[in-house]
Design a protein around this motif. Structure first.
Motif, mmCIF file in Angstrom:
data_model
loop_
_atom_site.group_PDB
_atom_site.id
_atom_site.type_symbol
_atom_site.label_atom_id
_atom_site.label_comp_id
_atom_site.label_asym_id
_atom_site.label_seq_id
_atom_site.Cartn_x
_atom_site.Cartn_y
_atom_site.Cartn_z
ATOM 1 N N MET A 153 -1.505 -7.818 -14.913
ATOM 2 C CA MET A 153 -0.323 -8.378 -14.252
ATOM 3 C C MET A 153 -0.542 -9.871 -14.001
ATOM 4 N N THR A 154 0.484 -10.669 -14.254
ATOM 5 C CA THR A 154 0.400 -12.112 -14.030
ATOM 6 C C THR A 154 0.276 -12.404 -12.550
ATOM 7 N N SER A 155 -0.652 -13.308 -12.191
ATOM 8 C CA SER A 155 -0.835 -13.662 -10.788
ATOM 9 C C SER A 155 0.397 -14.388 -10.272
ATOM 10 N N PRO A 156 0.847 -14.067 -9.058
ATOM 11 C CA PRO A 156 2.025 -14.754 -8.511
ATOM 12 C C PRO A 156 1.718 -16.196 -8.167
ATOM 13 N N VAL A 157 2.745 -17.026 -8.237
ATOM 14 C CA VAL A 157 2.630 -18.432 -7.877
ATOM 15 C C VAL A 157 2.916 -18.577 -6.390
ATOM 16 N N ASP A 158 1.955 -19.141 -5.638
ATOM 17 C CA ASP A 158 2.196 -19.453 -4.227
ATOM 18 C C ASP A 158 3.015 -20.738 -4.200
#
Length: 336
Positions: free
Chosen positions: A1-6
């Motif tokens: 899963m792609t890491s979310p952007v903070d």
């Protein structure tokens, strides 16, 4: 899963959301921390963008609009409003001058009215906390048009109306009550919290979710939200849910009331009702007969203005500290 952007770590958080949407990357936004420590909530950008057409239709915000948005972007309601505004080409202002739209918390709206901020002709969207009908009426009397929504950082929009007493399901959202707790099934919900974090969000296999807010749903579809059901005062061995007392007092007094516990050497805590409008608070006191003996406030306290969190919401912890320290005025026995 792609890491979310903070997105709040980016120089331009609004642009970061729109860039993530183009790339199909999830984002992480923060909860307000009103009832607990802030958390990172992970969601698809589509869960926000998918609601843009409904928000545009409900508010009339378009490329010719000027939106007053005084609150910080670290509050998800403000970040959403800024992203929506940029997506439709509206101009965002940090001052009310020349604005035809505004997004405010109820406390910020009360402050604007107290300060004499011109609101004639302004379409207000008020969120982040409940909007009492009396405060909405004051805004309308000042020439504004009010809209109010109930939601959560984890679930986004849940219900929309003009004040807390006429909220109905937001377009595309289903609402239900289970054991007095508000549940929703929505295309705008988040996927949960960042790795290693936990919070009040609970989900069911059939797609329904809740953050634990309590309320009632009338036969004709009006949602009356009491608040998070876990905040409680323990007095003389009885556990009193703050949300239930506040809901009853708001009905009786037509004004906002915050209920807190004040330490007591024998009873553990006293239930204290705090308000900024002494007349509404007196009406609430007079109409508190529907409450049980344990629920009925023993202290009725007044302050001039609510202390606020950095997100512009009423700072309940600060209210409790002021009440405990004896810094608040007691409501007189008779108020005109």
């Amino acid at each position: 899963m792609t890491s979310p952007v903070d997105v709040l770590g980016a120089p331009d958080p609004v642009g970061a959301v729109l860039t993530a949407h183009t790339a199909g990357t999830p984002i992480a936004v923060r909860t307000s921390g009103t009832t607990s420590s802030p958390r990172l909530v992970v969601r698809s950008t589509a869960s926000w963008v998918g609601s843009f057409p409904a928000v545009t239709a409900l508010t009339g915000l378009d490329a010719g609009s000027r939106l007053w948005l005084p609150g910080p972007l670290h509050a998800s309601m403000n970040l959403f409003a800024a992203v929506h505004a940029r997506s439709v080409g509206a101009e965002v202002l940090d001052r009310p001058d020349g604005a035809g739209h505004a997004v405010l918390t109820p406390a910020a709206l009360a402050g604007a009215l107290a300060d004499g901020t011109p609101l004639a002709g302004v379409h207000l969207v008020v969120a982040g906390d409940r909007l009492p009908r009396a405060l909405a009426d004051r805004a309308v009397a000042a020439g504004a048009r009010t809209a109010h929504y109930y939601g959560a950082a984890e679930l986004s929009f849940l219900a929309w109306g003009t004040a807390e007493d006429d909220l109905r399901a937001f377009p595309g959202v289903e609402l239900a009550l289970r054991d007095g707790v508000v549940w929703a099934r929505s295309p705008y919900a988040s996927t949960g919290y960042a790795a290693g974090q936990d919070g009040p969000l609970r989900t069911a296999p059939d797609g329904w979710a809740t953050v634990g807010d309590r309320g009632t749903l009338t036969a004709d579809g009006v949602l009356l939200v009491a608040g998070r059901g876990t905040d409680a005062v323990t007095t003389a061995g009885a556990t009193v849910l703050v949300a239930e007392v506040e809901q009853a007092l708001r009905r009786a007094g037509s004004g906002d009331v915050v209920v807190v516990g004040v330490p007591h050497p024998r009873l553990g805590q006293l239930v204290a009702a705090v308000g900024t409008d002494p007349v509404a608070l007196a009406a609430a006191r007079a109409g508190a007969s529907e409450l049980t003996a344990a629920q009925r406030p023993r202290l009725w306290l007044h302050l001039e203005r609510w202390p606020l969190t950095s997100a512009g919401k009423v700072d309940r912890a600060a209210v409790a500290e002021l009440a405990t320290a004896g810094h608040l005025a007691h409501l007189p026995a008779a108020v005109a």
